[in-house]
Design a protein around this motif. Structure first.
Motif, PDB file in Angstrom:
ATOM      1  N   LEU A 151       0.679  -1.347   0.133  1.00 49.70           N
ATOM      2  CA  LEU A 151      -0.342   0.267  -0.075  1.00 49.70           C
ATOM      3  C   LEU A 151       0.740   1.263   0.084  1.00 49.70           C
ATOM      4  N   THR A 152       0.372   2.252  -0.268  1.00 49.06           N
ATOM      5  CA  THR A 152       0.895   3.621  -0.307  1.00 49.06           C
ATOM      6  C   THR A 152      -0.117   4.426   0.642  1.00 49.06           C
ATOM      7  N   LEU A 153       0.611   5.637   1.149  1.00 49.55           N
ATOM      8  CA  LEU A 153      -0.294   6.453   2.126  1.00 49.55           C
ATOM      9  C   LEU A 153      -0.440   7.780   1.533  1.00 49.55           C
ATOM     10  N   HIS A 167      -3.737   3.444  -0.750  1.00 57.13           N
ATOM     11  CA  HIS A 167      -3.838   3.319  -2.130  1.00 57.13           C
ATOM     12  C   HIS A 167      -3.303   1.813  -2.348  1.00 57.13           C
ATOM     13  N   ASP A 168      -3.655   0.921  -3.270  1.00 49.93           N
ATOM     14  CA  ASP A 168      -2.941  -0.214  -3.720  1.00 49.93           C
ATOM     15  C   ASP A 168      -2.109   0.351  -4.888  1.00 49.93           C
ATOM     16  N   LEU A 169      -1.410  -0.462  -5.317  1.00 52.83           N
ATOM     17  CA  LEU A 169      -0.450  -0.287  -6.390  1.00 52.83           C
ATOM     18  C   LEU A 169      -1.091   0.169  -7.850  1.00 52.83           C
ATOM     19  N   LEU A 170      -2.391  -0.165  -8.038  1.00 47.95           N
ATOM     20  CA  LEU A 170      -3.213   0.402  -9.099  1.00 47.95           C
ATOM     21  C   LEU A 170      -3.614   1.710  -8.960  1.00 47.95           C
ATOM     22  N   HIS A 171      -3.316   2.415  -7.790  1.00 50.83           N
ATOM     23  CA  HIS A 171      -3.774   3.771  -7.710  1.00 50.83           C
ATOM     24  C   HIS A 171      -5.195   3.856  -7.117  1.00 50.83           C
ATOM     25  N   ARG A 172      -5.813   2.485  -6.853  1.00 50.69           N
ATOM     26  CA  ARG A 172      -7.152   2.611  -6.085  1.00 50.69           C
ATOM     27  C   ARG A 172      -7.150   2.916  -4.891  1.00 50.69           C
ATOM     28  N   LEU A 265      -2.729  11.719 -15.487  1.00 54.94           N
ATOM     29  CA  LEU A 265      -1.655  11.032 -16.550  1.00 54.94           C
ATOM     30  C   LEU A 265      -1.490   9.631 -15.942  1.00 54.94           C
ATOM     31  N   VAL A 266      -1.649   9.216 -14.642  1.00 54.55           N
ATOM     32  CA  VAL A 266      -1.587   8.059 -13.933  1.00 54.55           C
ATOM     33  C   VAL A 266      -2.658   6.896 -14.853  1.00 54.55           C
ATOM     34  N   GLY A 435      -2.934  10.215  -3.788  1.00 54.99           N
ATOM     35  CA  GLY A 435      -2.382   8.959  -4.164  1.00 54.99           C
ATOM     36  C   GLY A 435      -1.609   8.947  -5.392  1.00 54.99           C
ATOM     37  N   ALA A 436      -1.736  10.119  -6.175  1.00 57.44           N
ATOM     38  CA  ALA A 436      -0.642  10.017  -7.344  1.00 57.44           C
ATOM     39  C   ALA A 436       0.850  10.541  -6.724  1.00 57.44           C
ATOM     40  N   VAL A 437       0.990  11.298  -5.828  1.00 54.85           N
ATOM     41  CA  VAL A 437       2.060  11.672  -5.123  1.00 54.85           C
ATOM     42  C   VAL A 437       2.874  10.347  -4.336  1.00 54.85           C
ATOM     43  N   SER A 438       1.942   9.701  -3.675  1.00 52.37           N
ATOM     44  CA  SER A 438       2.567   8.541  -3.019  1.00 52.37           C
ATOM     45  C   SER A 438       2.943   7.437  -3.909  1.00 52.37           C
ATOM     46  N   LEU A 439       2.417   7.435  -5.005  1.00 49.59           N
ATOM     47  CA  LEU A 439       2.932   6.160  -5.882  1.00 49.59           C
ATOM     48  C   LEU A 439       4.115   6.737  -7.081  1.00 49.59           C
TER      49      LEU A 439
END
Length: 454
Positions: A151-153, A167-172, A265-266, A435-439
Motif C-alpha cells: 500500500l501507499t499512504l 492506495h494499492d499499486l493500481l492507484h485505487r 496522467l496515471v 495517491g498520485a504523489v504517494s505512488l
C-alpha cells in the motif's frame, strides 16, 4: 478519469477500476514502530535539482538513528524499463512477456530482465492459473501488479479538511478518512498531528506493507518538501521532514493542483503525446500544465491565479474585491449567499437550495460558473492546450452550472471549439492527487523506490 463538458468534445478518457473504500478495524494492538518490514536506509546527499528517479533529501534523525527521506516527485510518465513494464502490467495485466514487449517497445530480453527483477521485489506476481494449456517455462506465465501485499499512504492537506487515504499499486483508494486540518501555534505542531493520524490509520492494515507517503497541498513546494502556504500561514514549513518523522516512511511532497494533473496522467497515459491544462476550483483555485507526459513544475512554484480580476459581477463578491478567489471560492460563495439573505452554513447548503428551486441560489451559482468559464477561456488562450480538464467541487458538485461554464469558455476564448472535459474524480479528486504523489516514486523507478523501504 474525465468526462466531456456539455456541447464540446464527445471523447471520454479511461477511468480507474472501481475499488470499494473500506475502513478496516484494528484487530490487535499495534506497536508504534516504523511501518514496513524493515527500516529505510540512509542515502548520500544530493543537490536540490531534479534528477531521474526519486530525489532523496537527508534532513535529520528520527527515532533511533534512522534518517528521513524526502523525495522530489517527478510527476511524469517514466521511460525507465522497469517503470514501463510495471505500467503495462497495471493497465493491461495479466499479460504475457511478449505482449509486454509489444506494448512497451522494449526487447523481449529487456522485458525478461525487468519482469524477473519486479518479481523478486514483489511488485508483480505471476498467474500460473492463467497459463495456456501445455505451456512450458515461466515466459508463458502471465504477470500482473501485486495488489495484495503493498500500500501507499496519501495525505491531502486542505485549508479546512485533511484527507488521509491508503492506495494499492493500481492507484485505487483502499481506505479513507477525513480530519479537520489542525490550526496550531506552529506548522510543525499541525503537521505532527496530521502525521500521527496518518500513521495510526495506516497501521490498521496489519497484513500489508506500506511503501511510501505522498503529501499534496496548496502553496509553493520547494525541494526537500519545504512549503510556503499563505492561506495556512506557513512559511518555510518542513512538511516532508515532519511527516516522515511522524510516520517513519519516505515522503514525497507536491503542490496539490500539479498532483491532480499527475493523477490524470496515471489513469490516462495514452494521452501522453498531447498537452492539457488542468484547472482546479474549490476553496482555492489553481492551474497546472502537462505536455509530453510530464506535469510542468516551475521552480518558482505553481502559477497563482487567485488574484486574477473577475470582471463584472452582480451577486458574487459583496466586498467588491474584484479578485477571483475571494469571489468564487466556496467561502466567497457562502459570504455572497448570506449577503443576499440566504440562510446557509456552507456551500453545500447553497447547492441544495439551487437544486430545490431557489432562484437566488441558482443565479448565484450561475454567476460563479460564468466567472470561472471566462477565466478558463482566457488562461487557455495563453497555454493553448490540446485539452482542458476541469477539476474540483466547484465544477463537479453542481453539474447544472457546466453548460454555463462551456458557454463562457466558448465566448471568451479565441478558439471557438476547445476540448473541455470534467474530471470524474468528483469528491475524491483530493484523494486521487495524494495517491498520485504517494505512488510517484514507485511508478517512476520501482526498483530504486523499493530499496528505500527494504
Amino acid at each position: 478519469m474525465t468526462a466531456t463538458l456539455p456541447e464540446l468534445s464527445t471523447r471520454t478518457l479511461r477511468t480507474a477500476p472501481a475499488s470499494p473504500v473500506r475502513r478496516q478495524p484494528v484487530t490487535r494492538a499495534v506497536r508504534r514502530a516504523p511501518l514496513g518490514t524493515r527500516q529505510p536506509v540512509p542515502l548520500t546527499s544530493v543537490p536540490p535539482t531534479r534528477t531521474p528517479g526519486p530525489v532523496a533529501d537527508r534532513r535529520g534523525p528520527v527515532k533511533g538513528d534512522q534518517r528521513v527521506h524526502v523525495a522530489t516527485p517527478r510527476l511524469e510518465l517514466s521511460t525507465k524499463p522497469a517503470a514501463l513494464v510495471l505500467r503495462a502490467a497495471r493497465l493491461s495485466g495479466p499479460l504475457f512477456r511478449d505482449d509486454a514487449a509489444e506494448r512497451t517497445g522494449l526487447s523481449i530480453s529487456t522485458v525478461n530482465r525487468q519482469v524477473s527483477a519486479l518479481l523478486k521485489a514483489g511488485l508483480i506476481r505471476e498467474r500460473a492459473d492463467l497459463a495456456p494449456s501445455g505451456a512450458i517455462g515461466r515466459p508463458r506465465l502471465p504477470f500482473e501488479v501485486n495488489i495484495s501485499e503493498f500500500l501507499t499512504l496519501g495525505i491531502h492537506i486542505g485549508y479546512k479538511v485533511t484527507a488521509i487515504t491508503t492506495h494499492d499499486l493500481l492507484h485505487r483508494v483502499v481506505g479513507a478518512i477525513q480530519i479537520p486540518t489542525p490550526h496550531a501555534d506552529s506548522p510543525e505542531e499541525a503537521l505532527t498531528a496530521i502525521g500521527v493520524s496518518a500513521r495510526r490509520f495506516a497501521e490498521r492494515w496489519t497484513g500489508r506493507r506500506v511503501l511510501w507517503v505522498g503529501v499534496a497541498l496548496g502553496g509553493r513546494v520547494a525541494d526537500g518538501g519545504v512549503v510556503d502556504h499563505p492561506r495556512l500561514g506557513w512559511e518555510g514549513a518542513q512538511v516532508g521532514r515532519t511527516i516522515a518523522e511522524a510516520v517513519g516512511l519516505p515522503v514525497s511532497v507536491a503542490s496539490h493542483v500539479e498532483a491532480m494533473a499527475a493523477a490524470e496522467l496515471v489513469l490516462n497515459p495514452d494521452d501522453q503525446q498531447s498537452s492539457f491544462l488542468y484547472f482546479y476550483a474549490r476553496e482555492m483555485l489553481g492551474i497546472a500544465f502537462s505536455v509530453g507526459g510530464t506535469v510542468h513544475t516551475p521552480t518558482a512554484g505553481p502559477p497563482v491565479i487567485g488574484h486574477f480580476p473577475t470582471g463584472s459581477t452582480t451577486l458574487l463578491d459583496p466586498n467588491r474585491t474584484g479578485r477571483l478567489e475571494p469571489a468564487v471560492s466556496d467561502t466567497g460563495v457562502v459570504e455572497a449567499a448570506r449577503a443576499l439573505g440566504l440562510s446557509v452554513v456552507d456551500v453545500e447548503d447553497v447547492h441544495a437550495l439551487a437544486r430545490n428551486g431557489d432562484v437566488t441560489a441558482r443565479r448565484l451559482l450561475e454567476e460563479r460558473a460564468e466567472v470561472l468559464g471566462r477565466t478558463v477561456g482566457l488562461i487557455a488562450d495563453i497555454f493553448n492546450p490540446d485539452h482542458i480538464i476541469l477539476g474540483g467541487q466547484a465544477f463537479t458538485d453542481y453539474a447544472a452550472g457546466l453548460p454555463t461554464v462551456a458557454r463562457a469558455v466558448r465566448e471568451t476564448s479565441i478558439v471557438s471549439k476547445r476540448d473541455v472535459r470534467v474530471s470524474h474524480s468528483g469528491a475524491t479528486v483530493q484523494q486521487q492527487a495524494a495517491g498520485a504523489v504517494s505512488l510517484d516514486a514507485i511508478y517512476s523507478d520501482p526498483l530504486q523506490a523499493i530499496t528505500l523501504t527494504a
